[in-house]
Motif scaffolding. Structure first.
Motif, mmCIF file in Angstrom:
data_model
loop_
_atom_site.group_PDB
_atom_site.id
_atom_site.type_symbol
_atom_site.label_atom_id
_atom_site.label_comp_id
_atom_site.label_asym_id
_atom_site.label_seq_id
_atom_site.Cartn_x
_atom_site.Cartn_y
_atom_site.Cartn_z
ATOM 1 N N LEU A 40 0.526 -1.253 0.418
ATOM 2 C CA LEU A 40 -0.222 0.084 0.107
ATOM 3 C C LEU A 40 0.800 1.364 0.172
ATOM 4 C CD1 LEU A 40 -2.810 1.456 -0.125
ATOM 5 C CD2 LEU A 40 -2.952 1.196 2.366
ATOM 6 N N TRP A 41 1.561 0.814 0.982
ATOM 7 C CA TRP A 41 2.914 2.417 0.749
ATOM 8 C C TRP A 41 3.364 2.989 -0.498
ATOM 9 C CZ3 TRP A 41 3.318 6.004 4.614
ATOM 10 C CH2 TRP A 41 3.858 7.134 5.056
ATOM 11 N N GLU A 42 3.781 1.922 -1.005
ATOM 12 C CA GLU A 42 4.620 2.169 -2.433
ATOM 13 C C GLU A 42 3.324 2.335 -3.224
ATOM 14 O OE1 GLU A 42 8.111 -0.748 -4.525
ATOM 15 O OE2 GLU A 42 6.821 -1.048 -4.073
ATOM 16 N N SER A 43 2.520 1.248 -3.346
ATOM 17 C CA SER A 43 1.331 2.031 -5.001
ATOM 18 C C SER A 43 1.200 2.908 -4.759
ATOM 19 C CB SER A 43 0.361 1.191 -4.587
ATOM 20 O OG SER A 43 0.950 -0.503 -5.172
ATOM 21 N N THR A 44 0.721 3.996 -3.192
ATOM 22 C CA THR A 44 0.281 5.805 -3.162
ATOM 23 C C THR A 44 1.314 6.450 -3.348
ATOM 24 O OG1 THR A 44 0.365 4.895 -0.161
ATOM 25 C CG2 THR A 44 -1.674 4.016 -1.745
ATOM 26 N N GLY A 45 2.681 6.171 -3.292
ATOM 27 C CA GLY A 45 3.866 6.933 -3.003
ATOM 28 C C GLY A 45 3.634 7.544 -1.779
ATOM 29 N N GLY A 46 4.099 6.833 -0.943
ATOM 30 C CA GLY A 46 3.870 7.128 0.685
ATOM 31 C C GLY A 46 2.587 7.534 1.425
ATOM 32 N N GLU A 47 1.478 8.310 0.071
ATOM 33 C CA GLU A 47 0.346 8.275 0.760
ATOM 34 C C GLU A 47 -0.900 7.690 0.734
ATOM 35 O OE1 GLU A 47 -0.902 11.707 -1.550
ATOM 36 O OE2 GLU A 47 1.530 12.634 -1.772
ATOM 37 N N PRO A 48 -0.599 6.758 2.403
ATOM 38 C CA PRO A 48 -1.535 5.692 2.087
ATOM 39 C C PRO A 48 -3.357 6.354 1.961
ATOM 40 C CG PRO A 48 -0.590 6.030 4.624
ATOM 41 C CD PRO A 48 0.004 6.477 2.709
ATOM 42 N N SER A 49 -3.834 7.748 2.879
ATOM 43 C CA SER A 49 -4.788 8.225 3.006
ATOM 44 C C SER A 49 -5.609 7.900 2.215
ATOM 45 C CB SER A 49 -4.973 9.623 3.886
ATOM 46 O OG SER A 49 -3.604 10.053 3.065
ATOM 47 N N ARG A 50 -4.549 8.000 1.440
ATOM 48 C CA ARG A 50 -5.559 8.143 -0.815
ATOM 49 C C ARG A 50 -6.458 6.361 -1.026
ATOM 50 N NH1 ARG A 50 -0.717 7.538 -4.617
ATOM 51 N NH2 ARG A 50 -2.683 7.398 -5.746
ATOM 52 N N SER A 51 -6.439 5.703 0.528
ATOM 53 C CA SER A 51 -6.755 4.322 0.028
ATOM 54 C C SER A 51 -8.391 4.334 1.228
ATOM 55 C CB SER A 51 -6.331 3.295 0.994
ATOM 56 O OG SER A 51 -6.646 2.004 1.231
ATOM 57 N N SER A 52 -9.580 4.126 0.725
ATOM 58 C CA SER A 52 -10.658 4.133 1.907
ATOM 59 C C SER A 52 -10.634 2.899 2.521
ATOM 60 C CB SER A 52 -12.059 3.677 0.732
ATOM 61 O OG SER A 52 -11.463 1.481 0.643
ATOM 62 N N PHE B 63 -10.112 1.329 7.917
ATOM 63 C CA PHE B 63 -9.968 0.223 8.311
ATOM 64 C C PHE B 63 -8.855 0.260 9.096
ATOM 65 C CE2 PHE B 63 -8.504 -5.139 8.338
ATOM 66 C CZ PHE B 63 -9.853 -5.348 9.331
ATOM 67 N N LEU B 64 -7.948 0.518 8.364
ATOM 68 C CA LEU B 64 -6.893 -0.346 8.750
ATOM 69 C C LEU B 64 -5.965 1.407 9.398
ATOM 70 C CD1 LEU B 64 -4.701 -1.345 5.301
ATOM 71 C CD2 LEU B 64 -5.469 -2.653 7.136
ATOM 72 N N ALA B 65 -5.972 2.460 8.914
ATOM 73 C CA ALA B 65 -5.587 3.361 10.147
ATOM 74 C C ALA B 65 -5.911 3.315 11.591
ATOM 75 C CB ALA B 65 -5.655 4.504 9.856
ATOM 76 N N PRO B 66 -7.270 3.094 12.173
ATOM 77 C CA PRO B 66 -7.812 2.951 12.863
ATOM 78 C C PRO B 66 -8.295 1.881 14.348
ATOM 79 C CG PRO B 66 -9.969 3.863 11.288
ATOM 80 C CD PRO B 66 -8.626 3.475 10.609
ATOM 81 N N ARG B 67 -7.523 0.477 13.458
ATOM 82 C CA ARG B 67 -6.372 -0.416 13.295
ATOM 83 C C ARG B 67 -5.265 -0.283 14.259
ATOM 84 N NH1 ARG B 67 -10.849 -1.588 11.231
ATOM 85 N NH2 ARG B 67 -12.696 -3.049 12.248
ATOM 86 N N GLY B 68 -4.889 1.119 14.011
ATOM 87 C CA GLY B 68 -2.588 0.918 13.972
ATOM 88 C C GLY B 68 -2.248 0.344 12.795
ATOM 89 N N VAL B 69 -3.049 -0.085 11.785
ATOM 90 C CA VAL B 69 -2.162 -0.362 10.624
ATOM 91 C C VAL B 69 -1.346 0.313 9.753
ATOM 92 C CG1 VAL B 69 -1.849 -1.817 8.701
ATOM 93 C CG2 VAL B 69 -3.211 -2.193 10.615
ATOM 94 N N HIS B 70 -0.138 0.732 9.940
ATOM 95 C CA HIS B 70 0.705 1.403 8.593
ATOM 96 C C HIS B 70 0.808 1.085 7.448
ATOM 97 C CE1 HIS B 70 3.400 4.869 8.276
ATOM 98 N NE2 HIS B 70 4.696 3.655 8.032
ATOM 99 N N ASP B 71 1.360 0.334 7.461
ATOM 100 C CA ASP B 71 1.480 -0.553 5.974
ATOM 101 C C ASP B 71 1.138 -2.028 5.628
ATOM 102 O OD1 ASP B 71 2.186 -0.317 3.279
ATOM 103 O OD2 ASP B 71 4.191 -0.677 3.415
ATOM 104 N N GLU B 72 0.268 -2.240 4.255
ATOM 105 C CA GLU B 72 -0.517 -4.599 4.010
ATOM 106 C C GLU B 72 0.536 -4.158 2.705
ATOM 107 O OE1 GLU B 72 -4.142 -5.975 2.280
ATOM 108 O OE2 GLU B 72 -4.255 -3.834 2.677
ATOM 109 N N LEU B 73 0.983 -5.437 2.511
ATOM 110 C CA LEU B 73 1.489 -6.161 1.464
ATOM 111 C C LEU B 73 0.456 -6.925 1.181
ATOM 112 C CD1 LEU B 73 4.024 -6.248 -0.317
ATOM 113 C CD2 LEU B 73 4.601 -8.752 1.312
ATOM 114 N N ARG B 74 0.218 -7.266 -0.346
ATOM 115 C CA ARG B 74 -1.085 -8.075 -0.581
ATOM 116 C C ARG B 74 -0.345 -8.791 -1.657
ATOM 117 N NH1 ARG B 74 -6.947 -5.285 -1.344
ATOM 118 N NH2 ARG B 74 -7.058 -4.559 0.035
#
Length: 367
Positions: free
Chosen positions: A95-107, A112-123
């Motif tokens: 997520l971090w790489e795909s958003t250019g370091g701006e994960p908040s672009r992701s709904s 879901f992730l930020a409220p649970r304290g998640v900083h990055d996701e690898l899929r």
């Protein structure tokens, strides 16, 4: 630091797992040493529809959260969608790489992730021969490093061998059973995804489901994520006016093949209404393609197998496929070796009978 040698050891250990669930658990244990993470979800998928099916293994994430996560995937998320990764040249992305370091672009990140304290996701999509057999989500909490390019490439090396291993589990025969469960299960979900009704057959099928994330309903019934996901997918298809199919094949605790499919109904005024989910025994036409893929038959070998199943002679098969009789015999020999059979009758029985209808207790096998 992830290494090629470390990856080969991981693949070797995971490939010895006797079940898909055990394979996921082995991968999880071994992978944390090379690519540390704080939580994860490992999912099998139906290779034809790309929808999640059984089994699913969740680590450090609540069961009900898995369903919420999947709602974002189906209805609002636009970044790193699994269905897009399944078709991408490289089926792994962070997520971090795909958003250019701006994960908040992701709904998904915002809701879901930020409220649970998640900083990055690898899929990652576990893919072989162009078909997805599994989805992986790895999460890192705030305060830690984001997933690196080296780690992403390490995961890339797992995609094909682990997909091939997942595919191979279809070769496992069901356990003998005499419970006579042959009815049609029906579940109804409201517009919010809540279960509002279920018939007795559905309750019995749900009792046969393997372990995995579930949602507790007001009816006191626990709904596996792969069943709930089918209902959600049907609604997503209806909202987009798409023509896709919300359909998965899955196995019960005893290895019996089931099919789950769903459709979203409309009210008289055209508004979307309830989603109807049906669970029933999988017809042989649904099971056979999975078995064929598991034995890694080529497209030509599959064509020959289908004609053998129709009872055609070597001569007739050569005419149908415009091949020499010698070439047809070579294909049949290769098919026999892959499936471990020695006759046409055995071949047909193995592909079209054994995996579909378990032998009754006390049976001595084919006569």
């Amino acid at each position: 630091m992830p290494t090629v040698i470390g990856r080969e050891k991981l693949i070797s250990r995971a490939s010895r797992a006797e079940t898909p669930h055990t394979m996921f658990a082995t991968l999880a244990t071994e992978l944390r040493r090379a690519v540390p993470y704080d939580a994860a979800v490992w999912r099998a998928t139906d290779p034809e529809t790309g929808m999640i099916t059984s089994p699913i293994l969740a680590e450090n994430i609540e069961d009900h959260s898995c369903a919420v996560y999947w709602q974002y995937e189906l209805f609002t998320e636009k970044i790193n969608l699994f269905r897009d990764l399944a078709q991408a040249p490289v089926p792994v992305a962070s997520l971090w790489e795909s958003t250019g370091g701006e994960p908040s672009r992701s709904s998904l990140y915002r809701g879901f992730l930020a409220p649970r304290g998640v900083h990055d996701e690898l899929r990652a999509v576990l893919r072989v021969d162009g078909r997805p057999h599994g989805y992986v989500s790895l999460f890192r909490a705030e305060g830690g490093a984001t997933f690196s390019t080296v780690e992403r490439r390490f995961i890339e090396g797992l995609v094909k061998p682990m997909a091939r291993k997942l595919r191979s589990y279809a070769k496992q025969l069901p356990e003998p059973s005499a419970d006579g469960l042959i009815g049609t299960g029906l579940l109804l979900f409201d517009a919010g995804g809540a279960l509002i009704s279920a018939n007795d057959d559905a309750r019995r099928y749900l009792e046969e489901m393997p372990e995995g994330p579930t949602s507790v309903t007001a009816l006191g019934i626990r709904i596996p994520l792969w069943v709930h996901g089918t209902a959600m997918r049907a609604r997503a298809i209806a909202e987009e006016h798409g023509r896709d199919t919300a359909r998965i094949r899955m196995r019960s605790r005893t290895g019996r093949w089931l099919v789950c499919h769903a459709s979203c109904l409309r009210e008289a005024d055209g508004r979307l209404g309830v989603s109807a989910v049906i669970i029933e025994r999988a017809p042989v036409s649904d099971v056979t393609p999975l078995i064929v893929q598991a034995y890694e038959l080529s497209e030509r070998e599959l064509e020959v197998t289908q004609l053998v199943a129709r009872g055609l002679s070597t001569g007739r098969i050569s005419e149908e496929l415009h091949l020499s009789p010698h070439t047809v015999r070579d294909h049949i020999k290769a098919i026999f070796e892959k499936l471990g059979v020695s006759s046409r009758g055995e071949l047909v029985g193995k592909l079209f009978t054994e995996y579909y209808e378990p032998l009754a207790p006390g049976s001595t096998g084919r006569q």
